[in-house]
Design an enzyme around this catalytic site. Structure first.
Site, PDB file in Angstrom:
ATOM      1  N   HIS A 111       5.407  -6.177  -6.758  1.00  0.00           N
ATOM      2  CA  HIS A 111       4.655  -5.546  -7.848  1.00  0.00           C
ATOM      3  C   HIS A 111       4.970  -4.063  -7.927  1.00  0.00           C
ATOM      4  O   HIS A 111       5.530  -3.477  -6.992  1.00  0.00           O
ATOM      5  CB  HIS A 111       3.144  -5.750  -7.642  1.00  0.00           C
ATOM      6  CG  HIS A 111       2.609  -5.051  -6.416  1.00  0.00           C
ATOM      7  ND1 HIS A 111       2.853  -5.511  -5.137  1.00  0.00           N
ATOM      8  CD2 HIS A 111       1.855  -3.933  -6.279  1.00  0.00           C
ATOM      9  CE1 HIS A 111       2.258  -4.711  -4.263  1.00  0.00           C
ATOM     10  NE2 HIS A 111       1.655  -3.731  -4.916  1.00  0.00           N
ATOM     11  N   ASP A 113       2.587  -0.704  -8.665  1.00  0.00           N
ATOM     12  CA  ASP A 113       1.136  -0.503  -8.639  1.00  0.00           C
ATOM     13  C   ASP A 113       0.545  -0.319 -10.032  1.00  0.00           C
ATOM     14  O   ASP A 113       1.033   0.490 -10.835  1.00  0.00           O
ATOM     15  CB  ASP A 113       0.784   0.704  -7.757  1.00  0.00           C
ATOM     16  CG  ASP A 113       0.916   0.357  -6.272  1.00  0.00           C
ATOM     17  OD1 ASP A 113       0.802  -0.833  -5.921  1.00  0.00           O
ATOM     18  OD2 ASP A 113       1.124   1.284  -5.473  1.00  0.00           O
ATOM     19  N   HIS A 258       7.372  -3.180  -4.843  1.00  0.00           N
ATOM     20  CA  HIS A 258       7.190  -3.281  -3.399  1.00  0.00           C
ATOM     21  C   HIS A 258       6.420  -4.542  -3.043  1.00  0.00           C
ATOM     22  O   HIS A 258       5.793  -5.173  -3.921  1.00  0.00           O
ATOM     23  CB  HIS A 258       6.539  -2.021  -2.830  1.00  0.00           C
ATOM     24  CG  HIS A 258       5.207  -1.695  -3.445  1.00  0.00           C
ATOM     25  ND1 HIS A 258       5.087  -1.138  -4.693  1.00  0.00           N
ATOM     26  CD2 HIS A 258       3.942  -1.860  -2.986  1.00  0.00           C
ATOM     27  CE1 HIS A 258       3.806  -0.955  -4.968  1.00  0.00           C
ATOM     28  NE2 HIS A 258       3.080  -1.400  -3.962  1.00  0.00           N
ATOM     29  N   ARG A 274      -4.410   5.600   1.625  1.00  0.00           N
ATOM     30  CA  ARG A 274      -3.543   5.470   0.447  1.00  0.00           C
ATOM     31  C   ARG A 274      -4.005   6.416  -0.644  1.00  0.00           C
ATOM     32  O   ARG A 274      -5.201   6.484  -0.956  1.00  0.00           O
ATOM     33  CB  ARG A 274      -3.636   4.035  -0.066  1.00  0.00           C
ATOM     34  CG  ARG A 274      -2.897   3.704  -1.344  1.00  0.00           C
ATOM     35  CD  ARG A 274      -3.264   2.267  -1.715  1.00  0.00           C
ATOM     36  NE  ARG A 274      -2.481   1.670  -2.763  1.00  0.00           N
ATOM     37  CZ  ARG A 274      -2.732   1.768  -4.057  1.00  0.00           C
ATOM     38  NH1 ARG A 274      -3.747   2.490  -4.480  1.00  0.00           N
ATOM     39  NH2 ARG A 274      -1.978   1.132  -4.929  1.00  0.00           N
TER      40      ARG A 274
HETATM   41  C1  OGA Z   1      -0.524  -0.808  -1.982  1.00  0.00           C
HETATM   42  C2  OGA Z   1       0.429  -1.682  -1.302  1.00  0.00           C
HETATM   43  C3  OGA Z   1       1.590  -2.090   0.755  1.00  0.00           C
HETATM   44  C4  OGA Z   1       1.241  -2.194   2.186  1.00  0.00           C
HETATM   45  O1  OGA Z   1      -1.364  -0.220  -1.295  1.00  0.00           O
HETATM   46  O2  OGA Z   1      -0.431  -0.679  -3.205  1.00  0.00           O
HETATM   47  O3  OGA Z   1       1.098  -2.443  -1.953  1.00  0.00           O
HETATM   48  O4  OGA Z   1       2.158  -2.483   2.977  1.00  0.00           O
HETATM   49  N1  OGA Z   1       0.520  -1.539   0.019  1.00  0.00           N
HETATM   50  O5  OGA Z   1       0.070  -2.008   2.547  1.00  0.00           O
HETATM   51 MN    MN Z   2       0.986  -1.889  -4.116  1.00  0.00          MN
END
Ligand code: OGA
Ligand code: MN
Length: 283
Positions: A111, A113, A258, A274
């Site tokens: 995806h 984000d 990702h 994050r």
């Molecule tokens: C996010 C995500 C990836 C992870 O926080 O948007 O995709 O490895 N995280 O936690």
């Molecule tokens: Mn993500």
């Protein structure tokens, strides 16, 4: 604007080590707990837009440092659907937590984000505070390369095409993942978007949030989308990050997808902060 790829920039304050052939650089010479002067920040920003993923190892930062760094790129934001908890004192610093009795959020799907939003975040940044070594890697794919490697005929078919993105899968496919119960209406984005900083064109569809091409049925869209995803996620087009405590990793949502590898359970702790910086409506 001159595409960055066409410029040559010498780095004087940082040094870079490639993380893969596809994308990503490890940045040496930066302490994110210290203020970054404009010249240093300019080098970091340039490296980011050239390489799509930057990794800063051995950082030791507070939430305010992460916010300060994020804000150099754009305003920080909370999760639009509230699917991630923010810190009490810093609601824009979201917590990704996995530990016994508290199964972490799932992200084991390719995806970009919040592509279901009208103005998706330009970048996202994770700070790894606790990891289980060898587990819970995150993979990134280069969506410039995915586009550039298509045939000219397919590229010209996709240029000018639009697709609908929606968050329906957040509710229907992994109901345990989040408390999202109401899905906002779908949004329409170009299938190929132009990066405002580099002028380069990147594929902007993803298997999790993109439902179909505008003017085509889902059945007609699906095989083409599948081809694009297969192209984008070839091993040669991916960087797989192995987390260490102290990593700060940022990725460019405008030009990559990702995937968080789900090879762990509640007994293998993972704790990250994050942040995201706002972008623009894709064009
Ligand atoms: C996010 C995500 C990836 C992870 O926080 O948007 O995709 O490895 N995280 O936690
Ligand atoms: Mn993500």
């Amino acid at each position: 604007m001159t595409p960055l790829a066409a410029t040559t920039q010498k780095y004087e304050r940082i040094s870079l080590t490639p993380t893969s052939g596809a994308l990503g650089m490890e940045v040496n010479g930066v302490d994110l707990s210290q203020p970054l002067d404009d010249a240093l920040f300019a080098e970091i920003e340039h490296a980011f837009h050239e390489n799509l993923v930057l990794v800063f190892r051995n950082q030791n930062i507070e939430p305010q440092h992460q916010l300060d760094f994020t804000h150099r790129f754009g305003p920080s934001e909370e999760h639009p659907l509230g699917s991630r908890r923010g810190l009490d004192d810093y609601p824009d610093v979201m917590v990704l937590e996995n530990r016994p009795g508290k199964l972490g959020p799932r992200n084991d799907f390719w995806h970009s984000d919040i592509s279901f939003g009208e103005v998706p975040p330009a970048l996202s940044m994770l700070y790894a505070i606790e990891v289980s070594p060898g587990l819970a890697d995150t993979m990134f794919s280069n969506m410039y390369a995915a586009y550039e490697e298509l045939s000219e005929t397919l590229r010209s078919f996709l240029d000018g095409l639009q697709a609908e993105h929606n968050a329906q899968t957040l509710v229907t496919e992994v109901p345990s993942r989040v408390q999202v119960t109401e899905v906002p209406p779908g949004v329409i984005h170009p299938v190929v978007r132009t990066h405002p900083k580099t002028g380069r064109r990147a594929l902007y569809v993803n298997p999790y949030y993109t439902s179909h091409f505008i003017g085509m049925t889902k059945a007609e869209s699906a095989p083409i989308l599948e081809h694009l995803y297969a192209q984008a996620t070839r091993h040669e087009n991916i960087y797989r990050h192995k987390w260490r405590v102290g990593d700060v990793l940022m990725w460019d949502n405008r030009a990559n997808m990702h995937y968080a590898v789900r090879d762990y359970d509640e007994s293998q702790p993972r704790f990250m902060h994050r942040t995201t910086a706002a972008g623009e409506r894709p064009y």
